[in-house]
Design an enzyme around this catalytic site. Structure first.
Site: not given
Ligand code: A3D
Length: 320
Positions: A10, A12-15, A120, A176
């Site tokens: 992943g 995205g923003q966190i990655g 996630t 969580h």
């Molecule tokens: P975002 O910036 O949308 O990044 C997610 C990435 O996952 C995108 O770049 C997508 O292309 C990619 N993706 C989607 N499907 C697949 C797949 N099958 N294989 C590989 N990559 C894929 O989201 P984000 O980075 O902001 O957040 C990611 C997750 O973390 C989300 O589910 C949030 O709800 C979760 N999150 C959890 C916390 C906790 O404290 C547990 C806090 C903040 C966010």
């Protein structure tokens, strides 16, 4: 000795934030994986180009091919979708469960010796499903939530008391979600428990209750402000704290969504508990005593997590 290899599933923003932090802290070489072709490659190149100014030594690569995560020492999973305003974490279950299946199989086939940190959402159910799909040992698959929830609690407490965040310790247990359990009795300012600080008149019970509620709503507060997604700087930093504890065998005692079989009277489930993280992964689950009120809150949280795991089993037959 070769640098550790850290795969970020992943991008995205966190990655992307994880990759940047790993580079700045020189924790290892990074492979960013995503299904959105171009995103992981672009972020990897962008971060690599910050290297000459920062002076770090870390290789950055982006890929859409699981073969490139081969031999990773740590995998941090953020693949899936985040919340938008009005959504609960649980609303993400169906779509992110499918993502956990492909990610779990990718890790199983290419990085079976990694320490895996899942971020996630909905976290406790997704880390359970990811472990099931990957088949990795339970102590090597863990969820990040408690470190973040506790960090939010510590931040709000430091604002209330006007003291450095370094001198505030806090513990948040349970799932969580809305039922998470911030534990006032085990949270302190320089060792003084919060209930004592109320008695000393440094704050009031009402103010403390409001801080606890703000902690529970911490994720939604940021979703409401950002409008386009959820928090990413603090979640990434929290996961790095866990990865560093594993890579450097620090034996940190951190609240994590770990597999619990025995402690807290629980039978084989993932939920937020105090853990020791070292080179063995989750080396210990620390079974602390809860009073009647804390136990009631914890039980409610356990029921919520169990409900989500049941929902996963209802969606994917291979999980039952
Ligand atoms: P975002 O910036 O949308 O990044 C997610 C990435 O996952 C995108 O770049 C997508 O292309 C990619 N993706 C989607 N499907 C697949 C797949 N099958 N294989 C590989 N990559 C894929 O989201 P984000 O980075 O902001 O957040 C990611 C997750 O973390 C989300 O589910 C949030 O709800 C979760 N999150 C959890 C916390 C906790 O404290 C547990 C806090 C903040 C966010």
């Amino acid at each position: 000795m070769a640098r550790p290899k850290i795969a970020l599933i992943g991008a995205g923003q966190i990655g992307g934030t994880l990759a940047h932090l790993i580079a700045l802290k020189e924790l290892g070489d990074v492979v960013l994986f995503d299904i959105a072709d171009g995103t992981p490659q672009g972020k990897a190149l962008d971060i690599a180009e910050s290297g000459p100014s920062e002076g770090f030594d870390a290789n950055m690569a982006g890929t859409t091919d699981y073969a490139d995560i081969a031999g990773a020492d740590v995998c941090i999973v953020t693949a899936g979708v985040p919340r938008k305003p009005g959504m609960s974490r649980d609303d993400l279950l169906g779509i992110n469960l499918k993502v956990m299946k492909s990610v779990g199989e990718g890790i199983r086939d290419h990085a079976p010796n990694a320490f895996v940190i899942c971020i996630t959402n909905p976290l406790d159910a997704m880390v359970w499903a990811l472990r099931e799909f990957s088949g990795l040992p339970h102590e090597k698959v863990v969820g990040m939530a408690g470190v973040l929830d506790s960090a939010r609690f510590r931040h709000f407490l430091s604002l209330e008391f006007g003291v450095s965040m370094r001198d505030v310790t806090a513990f948040v247990l349970g799932g969580h979600g809305d039922t998470m359990v911030p534990l006032a009795r085990y949270s302190t300012v320089a060792g003084i428990p919060l209930p004592d600080l109320v008695q000393m008149g440094w704050t009031t019970q009402e103010k403390l209750d409001a801080i606890i509620q703000r902690t529970r709503d911490g994720g939604a507060e940021i979703v409401g402000l950002l409008k386009t997604g959820s928090a990413f700087y603090a979640p990434a930093t929290s996961a790095i704290e866990m990865a560093e504890a594993y890579l450097k065998d620090q034996k940190r005692l951190l609240p994590c969504a770990a597999y619990v079989d025995g402690p807290f009277g629980l039978k084989g489930m993932y939920v937020g508990v105090p853990t020791v993280i070292g080179a063995g992964g989750i080396e210990k689950v620390v079974d602390i005593k809860l009073n009647k009120d804390e136990q009631a809150m914890f039980d409610k949280s356990i029921d919520a997590v169990k409900g989500l795991v049941q929902a996963c089993k209802g969606i994917d037959d291979s999980l039952s």
